[in-house]
Design an enzyme around this catalytic site. Structure first.
Site, mmCIF file in Angstrom:
data_model
loop_
_atom_site.group_PDB
_atom_site.id
_atom_site.type_symbol
_atom_site.label_atom_id
_atom_site.label_comp_id
_atom_site.label_asym_id
_atom_site.label_seq_id
_atom_site.Cartn_x
_atom_site.Cartn_y
_atom_site.Cartn_z
ATOM 1 N N ASP A 23 0.857 -1.182 0.000
ATOM 2 C CA ASP A 23 0.000 0.000 0.000
ATOM 3 C C ASP A 23 0.898 1.239 0.000
ATOM 4 O O ASP A 23 1.820 1.364 0.824
ATOM 5 C CB ASP A 23 -0.898 0.013 1.234
ATOM 6 N N ASP A 52 -2.090 9.279 -10.754
ATOM 7 C CA ASP A 52 -2.119 8.179 -11.726
ATOM 8 C C ASP A 52 -0.727 7.892 -12.262
ATOM 9 O O ASP A 52 -0.361 6.723 -12.479
ATOM 10 C CB ASP A 52 -3.065 8.527 -12.881
ATOM 11 N N ASP A 86 6.867 -17.070 -13.619
ATOM 12 C CA ASP A 86 6.189 -18.314 -13.265
ATOM 13 C C ASP A 86 6.028 -18.457 -11.754
ATOM 14 O O ASP A 86 5.043 -19.039 -11.280
ATOM 15 C CB ASP A 86 6.976 -19.505 -13.810
ATOM 16 N N GLU A 145 -4.557 2.375 -4.264
ATOM 17 C CA GLU A 145 -3.091 2.367 -4.173
ATOM 18 C C GLU A 145 -2.567 1.047 -3.632
ATOM 19 O O GLU A 145 -1.431 0.968 -3.159
ATOM 20 C CB GLU A 145 -2.625 3.523 -3.276
#
Length: 588
Positions: free
Chosen positions: A448, A465, A481, A491
């Site tokens: 976060d 943004d 993978d 966020e």
């Protein structure tokens, strides 16, 4: 009476059709120009006699007449005679070829200058060694010192004298023609077989009626060609004669109907007037219906019914032509395909009405033209269906790719390009399966951005943004993978990591935190780092995504509560504490 339907041929656009075009051109050229100099057509140079009832085997023929047409022979015997010495054929090396087989018995007598007469005969159901390819029966004059004077033929219960075709030639020329005709027939039948099998396959793969109609028609023509050419006598010699001839009549009528139905049924009802469609299909059905009595008819007005049938067939061709022309003007792709396949054969069929083809093509005549035209049309329409199939496959593949793209986009965050929550859960599902088997440890990292609301309030949402995109690009570097990444919303970001636990997982989480802190956001918010808080939860064999997320979220809350810009690991022994209780969760 052996009847057939002329099927279309067009100029080819693929290798198979080019080969067929070459064979057809060679057939036309050789068949029309390579006529044997010693070949004699006997149709209009015979004297006749009629016994209205079957004569005994030893009976002498009635008096012969060399004018007019024979009458009243269908229930009895028809005698035909010709003098050999009037023709430019070597009588010591002579072969008589008869091209009609709807009779009960045919006896051929060769009469010599010493008064001796030698006979050969065939019966319906037993042609012995006399049958030849192309519906022909061959009688070789016995070799004798005496000169051959005349040939007498006796037909018992002959269906129609006007349908008889007879030729005389030398043995060498007969062998050459038989070989050429056999090769031509075999080539045409092979192409028809390929077309029938291919169209059947297309019918099942495309699930459309048109290829199925075309396959049925090609199969019908294949059987007709096999029986007309008498190649089936290799296996079923008992079908020689009237049975095969009558079957050919039925198959030819059925082929006309199938060909018309295949063309009309392929056209969309919306581009074709319903009356035109119904009239054409009715005419096509009438051909099949009229073919039933004509198939079994052995006496009566056979020529008259054949003429009516010919008129019906021409009506069908005209109806099909009108349907194709109308649909073409309305933009139908199928109409353009069929128009190309039917145009030249229609012209060929029309020319047959005015040009005698019975004496060309090594005795194959119009039937061999029909056979090659059928093979031509079958391959042409198979090629057209293949192009349609390929186009449909391309469109199907494009649709599948578009669906896959839409499916992928529905699972992607439109701003950062990372997976969204739905895509993340689906991508992580196989990793949980591996974890349950004990093959690899699994952990979830929740990230976060610290004080992100302040960035939006201070610099605006566009700058916020840009920060999200920059951090998303940095997180995307860990995608692989063993690691799946996502933006879960706002966020908050996430990484599902397999194959690491303990100290290795601690180091990885710290490298993620430091890597994000090192991102350059100067363009968006100027100088200064943007940090993240990270909560880490390690999965147990019984964990699912919901439980693991809850644990990582608790660890993330603790990281925020403890001052941000740090990594906190969830510990199971603290699971009962509320986030507000500030549980002693380990900070790395």
């Amino acid at each position: 009476m052996e009847m057939a339907v002329m099927q279309p041929r067009v100029y080819p656009r693929n290798p198979a059709l080019k080969v067929l075009a070459f064979l057809a051109a060679l057939l036309l050229w050789t068949g029309w120009t390579d006529r044997a100099a010693a070949e004699v057509i006997l149709n209009h140079s015979l004297c006749h006699a009629v016994s209205e009832t079957l004569s005994a085997d030893s009976a002498s023929p009635p008096p012969f007449s060399c004018i007019g047409d024979p009458q009243g022979y269908q229930r009895g015997s028809l005698w035909l005679r010709t003098n050999v010495d009037t023709y430019p054929v070597d009588p010591r090396n002579l072969v008589l070829l008869v091209h009609h087989s709807r009779f009960d018995r045919l006896k051929v007598s060769f009469t010599y200058a010493d008064g001796r007469s030698l006979s050969q005969e065939v019966n319906s159901g037993n042609f012995g060694s006399h049958w030849r390819t192309g519906g022909q029966i061959a009688f070789e004059a016995p070799l004798r010192d005496a000169r051959l004077l005349s040939i007498t033929m006796r037909f018992d219960r002959l269906a129609s004298a006007n349908l008889l075709r007879m030729r005389m030639m030398t043995r060498g020329e007969a062998n050459v023609q038989a070989t050429a005709l056999s090769i031509s027939v075999a080539a045409a039948l092979t192409l028809l077989l390929i077309g029938a099998l291919y169209n059947t396959t297309l019918a099942f793969s495309l699930r459309r009626q048109f290829p199925l109609w075309q396959a049925a028609w090609a199969g019908c023509m294949l059987v007709w060609g096999t029986m007309w050419s008498q190649l089936h006598l290799f296996i079923l010699p008992g079908l020689a004669g009237a049975v095969s001839a009558q079957t050919c009549t039925a198959l030819s009528c059925l082929a006309v109907t199938m060909a018309a139905f295949s063309a009309v049924m392929a056209l969309d009802r919306q581009v074709l007037p319903e009356p035109m469609r119904r009239i054409t299909l009715t005419l096509a059905a009438a051909v099949a219906i009229l073919g039933i009595p004509l198939t079994f008819m052995r006496q009566g007005p056979i020529e008259t019914m054949a003429a009516v049938l010919g008129a019906l067939i021409l009506g069908v061709l005209i109806g099909v032509a009108l349907c194709l022309g109308w649909a073409w003007r309305r933009g139908s792709v199928e109409a353009r395909t069929f128009a190309g396949a039917w145009s030249l054969p229609m012209l060929a069929l029309g020319s047959v009405q005015f040009v005698d083809t019975n004496t060309i093509f090594w005795g194959g005549g119009s039937q061999l033209l029909v056979l090659f035209a059928a093979a031509w049309q079958t391959l042409w329409l198979a090629a057209a269906a293949s192009r349609t199939h390929a186009r449909l496959r391309i469109e199907h593949d494009r649709a599948r790719r578009a669906e896959a793209q839409a499916h992928e986009l529905a699972r992607r965050d439109p701003l950062t390009g990372l997976r969204n929550r739905r895509g993340f859960v689906e991508a992580a599902a196989p990793m949980f399966d591996v974890n349950r088997s004990g093959a690899s440890p699994l952990a979830l990292l929740l990230l976060d951005i610290d004080k992100f609301k302040r960035i939006n309030d201070t610099h605006g949402h566009d700058a916020g943004d840009m920060v999200l995109v920059t951090i998303g690009n940095r997180i995307a570097r860990w995608e692989g993978d063993m690691c799946k990444v996502a933006r879960l919303g706002g966020e908050e970001f996430a990484l599902m990591v397999a194959g690491m636990d303990g100290f290795a997982l601690h180091r990885f989480a710290q490298s993620v935190r430091k890597g994000i802190a090192e991102c350059n956001h100067a363009e968006a918010i100027g100088e200064g780092p943007v940090t993240v808080s990270i909560g880490v939860a390690e999965a147990t064999p019984d964990s699912d995504f919901r439980e693991l997320y809850r644990h990582a979220d608790e660890a993330l809350y603790s990281a925020k509560h403890e001052g941000r810009d740090r990594v906190v690991f969830y510990r199971a022994e603290n699971a009962g504490h509320e986030a507000g209780d500030n549980p002693p969760i380990h900070a790395a």
